[in-house]
Design a protein around this motif. Sequence first.
Motif, PDB file in Angstrom:
ATOM      1  N   SER A 332       3.265   4.371   3.120  1.00 50.21           N
ATOM      2  CA  SER A 332       2.959   3.560   1.939  1.00 50.21           C
ATOM      3  C   SER A 332       1.543   3.037   2.077  1.00 50.21           C
ATOM      4  O   SER A 332       1.233   2.292   3.016  1.00 50.21           O
ATOM      5  CB  SER A 332       3.932   2.385   1.811  1.00 50.21           C
ATOM      6  OG  SER A 332       3.473   1.464   0.825  1.00 50.21           O
ATOM      7  N   ALA A 333       0.682   3.434   1.159  1.00 45.46           N
ATOM      8  CA  ALA A 333      -0.699   2.956   1.189  1.00 45.46           C
ATOM      9  C   ALA A 333      -0.763   1.470   0.881  1.00 45.46           C
ATOM     10  O   ALA A 333      -1.676   0.780   1.327  1.00 45.46           O
ATOM     11  CB  ALA A 333      -1.545   3.732   0.177  1.00 45.46           C
ATOM     12  N   VAL A 334       0.210   0.971   0.130  1.00 43.39           N
ATOM     13  CA  VAL A 334       0.210  -0.447  -0.282  1.00 43.39           C
ATOM     14  C   VAL A 334       0.640  -1.354   0.859  1.00 43.39           C
ATOM     15  O   VAL A 334      -0.009  -2.358   1.157  1.00 43.39           O
ATOM     16  CB  VAL A 334       1.122  -0.646  -1.509  1.00 43.39           C
ATOM     17  CG1 VAL A 334       1.238  -2.125  -1.843  1.00 43.39           C
ATOM     18  CG2 VAL A 334       0.576   0.120  -2.710  1.00 43.39           C
ATOM     19  N   THR A 335       1.733  -1.002   1.541  1.00 45.13           N
ATOM     20  CA  THR A 335       2.242  -1.861   2.620  1.00 45.13           C
ATOM     21  C   THR A 335       1.673  -1.491   3.987  1.00 45.13           C
ATOM     22  O   THR A 335       1.808  -2.261   4.935  1.00 45.13           O
ATOM     23  CB  THR A 335       3.774  -1.774   2.692  1.00 45.13           C
ATOM     24  OG1 THR A 335       4.157  -0.450   3.106  1.00 45.13           O
ATOM     25  CG2 THR A 335       4.395  -2.083   1.327  1.00 45.13           C
ATOM     26  N   GLY A 336       1.049  -0.331   4.078  1.00 45.08           N
ATOM     27  CA  GLY A 336       0.522   0.120   5.371  1.00 45.08           C
ATOM     28  C   GLY A 336       1.557   0.787   6.247  1.00 45.08           C
ATOM     29  O   GLY A 336       1.277   1.116   7.406  1.00 45.08           O
ATOM     30  N   GLN A 337       2.738   1.034   5.698  1.00 47.81           N
ATOM     31  CA  GLN A 337       3.832   1.631   6.455  1.00 47.81           C
ATOM     32  C   GLN A 337       3.446   2.993   7.033  1.00 47.81           C
ATOM     33  O   GLN A 337       3.093   3.905   6.306  1.00 47.81           O
ATOM     34  CB  GLN A 337       5.054   1.763   5.535  1.00 47.81           C
ATOM     35  CG  GLN A 337       6.281   2.348   6.182  1.00 47.81           C
ATOM     36  CD  GLN A 337       7.432   2.495   5.188  1.00 47.81           C
ATOM     37  OE1 GLN A 337       7.218   2.457   3.981  1.00 47.81           O
ATOM     38  NE2 GLN A 337       8.641   2.637   5.697  1.00 47.81           N
ATOM     39  N   ARG A 338       3.472   3.091   8.350  1.00 45.63           N
ATOM     40  CA  ARG A 338       3.229   4.329   9.103  1.00 45.63           C
ATOM     41  C   ARG A 338       1.849   4.942   8.842  1.00 45.63           C
ATOM     42  O   ARG A 338       1.638   6.119   9.153  1.00 45.63           O
ATOM     43  CB  ARG A 338       4.301   5.376   8.805  1.00 45.63           C
ATOM     44  CG  ARG A 338       5.734   4.926   9.090  1.00 45.63           C
ATOM     45  CD  ARG A 338       6.716   6.088   8.972  1.00 45.63           C
ATOM     46  NE  ARG A 338       8.091   5.626   9.062  1.00 45.63           N
ATOM     47  CZ  ARG A 338       8.846   5.339   8.003  1.00 45.63           C
ATOM     48  NH1 ARG A 338       8.348   5.494   6.781  1.00 45.63           N
ATOM     49  NH2 ARG A 338      10.076   4.926   8.147  1.00 45.63           N
ATOM     50  N   LEU A 339       0.916   4.206   8.328  1.00 43.41           N
ATOM     51  CA  LEU A 339      -0.397   4.789   8.011  1.00 43.41           C
ATOM     52  C   LEU A 339      -1.119   5.286   9.254  1.00 43.41           C
ATOM     53  O   LEU A 339      -1.813   6.307   9.203  1.00 43.41           O
ATOM     54  CB  LEU A 339      -1.275   3.782   7.266  1.00 43.41           C
ATOM     55  CG  LEU A 339      -1.107   3.694   5.751  1.00 43.41           C
ATOM     56  CD1 LEU A 339      -2.162   2.776   5.167  1.00 43.41           C
ATOM     57  CD2 LEU A 339      -1.193   5.064   5.104  1.00 43.41           C
ATOM     58  N   THR A 340      -0.985   4.553  10.370  1.00 42.39           N
ATOM     59  CA  THR A 340      -1.722   4.974  11.572  1.00 42.39           C
ATOM     60  C   THR A 340      -1.207   6.313  12.099  1.00 42.39           C
ATOM     61  O   THR A 340      -1.890   6.976  12.880  1.00 42.39           O
ATOM     62  CB  THR A 340      -1.624   3.912  12.683  1.00 42.39           C
ATOM     63  OG1 THR A 340      -0.249   3.652  12.974  1.00 42.39           O
ATOM     64  CG2 THR A 340      -2.308   2.623  12.253  1.00 42.39           C
ATOM     65  N   GLN A 341       0.000   6.715  11.654  1.00 44.79           N
ATOM     66  CA  GLN A 341       0.493   8.029  12.059  1.00 44.79           C
ATOM     67  C   GLN A 341      -0.410   9.151  11.543  1.00 44.79           C
ATOM     68  O   GLN A 341      -0.419  10.250  12.105  1.00 44.79           O
ATOM     69  CB  GLN A 341       1.925   8.243  11.551  1.00 44.79           C
ATOM     70  CG  GLN A 341       2.980   7.484  12.314  1.00 44.79           C
ATOM     71  CD  GLN A 341       4.383   7.918  11.943  1.00 44.79           C
ATOM     72  OE1 GLN A 341       4.579   8.960  11.315  1.00 44.79           O
ATOM     73  NE2 GLN A 341       5.374   7.124  12.336  1.00 44.79           N
ATOM     74  N   ILE A 342      -1.147   8.862  10.480  1.00 41.02           N
ATOM     75  CA  ILE A 342      -2.085   9.875   9.959  1.00 41.02           C
ATOM     76  C   ILE A 342      -3.084  10.259  11.041  1.00 41.02           C
ATOM     77  O   ILE A 342      -3.360  11.445  11.262  1.00 41.02           O
ATOM     78  CB  ILE A 342      -2.796   9.349   8.700  1.00 41.02           C
ATOM     79  CG1 ILE A 342      -1.801   9.202   7.543  1.00 41.02           C
ATOM     80  CG2 ILE A 342      -3.950  10.284   8.300  1.00 41.02           C
ATOM     81  CD1 ILE A 342      -2.387   8.581   6.293  1.00 41.02           C
TER      82      ILE A 342
END
Length: 446
Positions: A332-342
């Motif tokens: 989720s770009a809004v909540t930051g959910q799992r973004l660092t996994q990118i």
Amino acid sequence: MKRKPTVAVVGRPNVGKSTFVNRLVGQRRSIVDDLPGVTRDRIYFDCEWQHKPFTVIDTGGIVPGDEDEIMLSIFDQARIACDEADRIIFLVDGMEGITPVDEDIANILRRSEKPVFLAVNKTDSPSHFANAAEFYALSMGDPVPVSALHGSGGVGDLLDMVTEGFDTDETYETESTIKIAIVGRPNAGKSSIVNSLLGEKRVIVSDISGTTRDSIDSKVTYGDTEFTIIDTAGIRKKSKVDWGVEKFAVDRAIRSIRECDVALLVIDALEGISDQDKKIASVITEAGKGMIVAINKWDLVEDKKSNTINKFEQKISNDIPFLSYVPRIYISAVTGQRLTQIFDKTKEVYAECTKRVATGLLNKVINEAYALNPPQTVKNKRLKILYTTQVSVQPPVFVLFTNNGDLLKDHYKRYLENKLREAFGFTGTPVRISVRERAKDAKGGK
């Protein structure tokens, strides 16, 4: 690594900024159109003048006081570019003369306390040079007449002044960075992902479809690795793409895929997988690039039980079976959910794209696969694999030396690819297998 000097090109809409930047870069990189507001985000390009390397920033047209959402964002992007720049080129239109907007921009630039160089564009012939004199009234120094379209006038003189003091023949280290292209359909949330990863409003985000037009590079360091993140325009079906700005934007997005190391295919979790998503995935695969599928807006999925992801995984497997080797992340770009996994997944996929296999081990795996499942005979002839070697990476390419290349059928090639993946991984990257007949290679033909 020493940073290159940075030069920002600013001005009101339609004075020729992108044309001027293309002139500096030496090729058509920024999108040019007669429609005002085509360039929206700040875009960076590497340039060189008289052996002096520098970075030029193309910016959107500034209209101080405009309350339109997009125009306000363009103004913010131009202001950030001026803050980042070491020097600024203020481009004006010599055919139209001074406008109130030019005067407002001049006042803003004076407050920046950066060296500003005034360039009067569209002075295509000596008869137009006199038009430049009018711009002394802006009190921005000597106006320099230039023609961005033809490269005539004082373009060279302007660059001499702008680059004065820049290092000549400075050795800049080759950047060790992994390029990630963020691609997908319009409004899948690509720009929001970029801004969240960077922790700043690097690109303009709006509910208006088609807000992103150029491919925009941004650098970020995660852990000990530097990444270049490329936000791209949404890729729609060809039948729905209008000729002009949008077509160039889509072409630029596809070119960004070809130039990246790993492509992040963003899919809208609410809309699901579309035929266009499949086509974009095919473009990435055909370009031989590493790939990650990111299902965005996962925070908006109502049923968040454990089997929801399993259902989506199954749908991807059914709808895009040729992506079985591609990792998936739910973000989720809004909540930051799992973004660092990118970043984590990109490093993993990039390592797989650049993996080399020892020749001895490679031949052992191929020979075992052949022994377990020999190919069928064709007209009483059977394929014999004499030798296998890896010839390149990104993507990994393997050459099979055989007795007869025509005997290697597609289904058996897929079988060998699967065996290579079982043995060596190659997660997220296409694998290419080509064939060469040993006799032809040695003797120059039959």
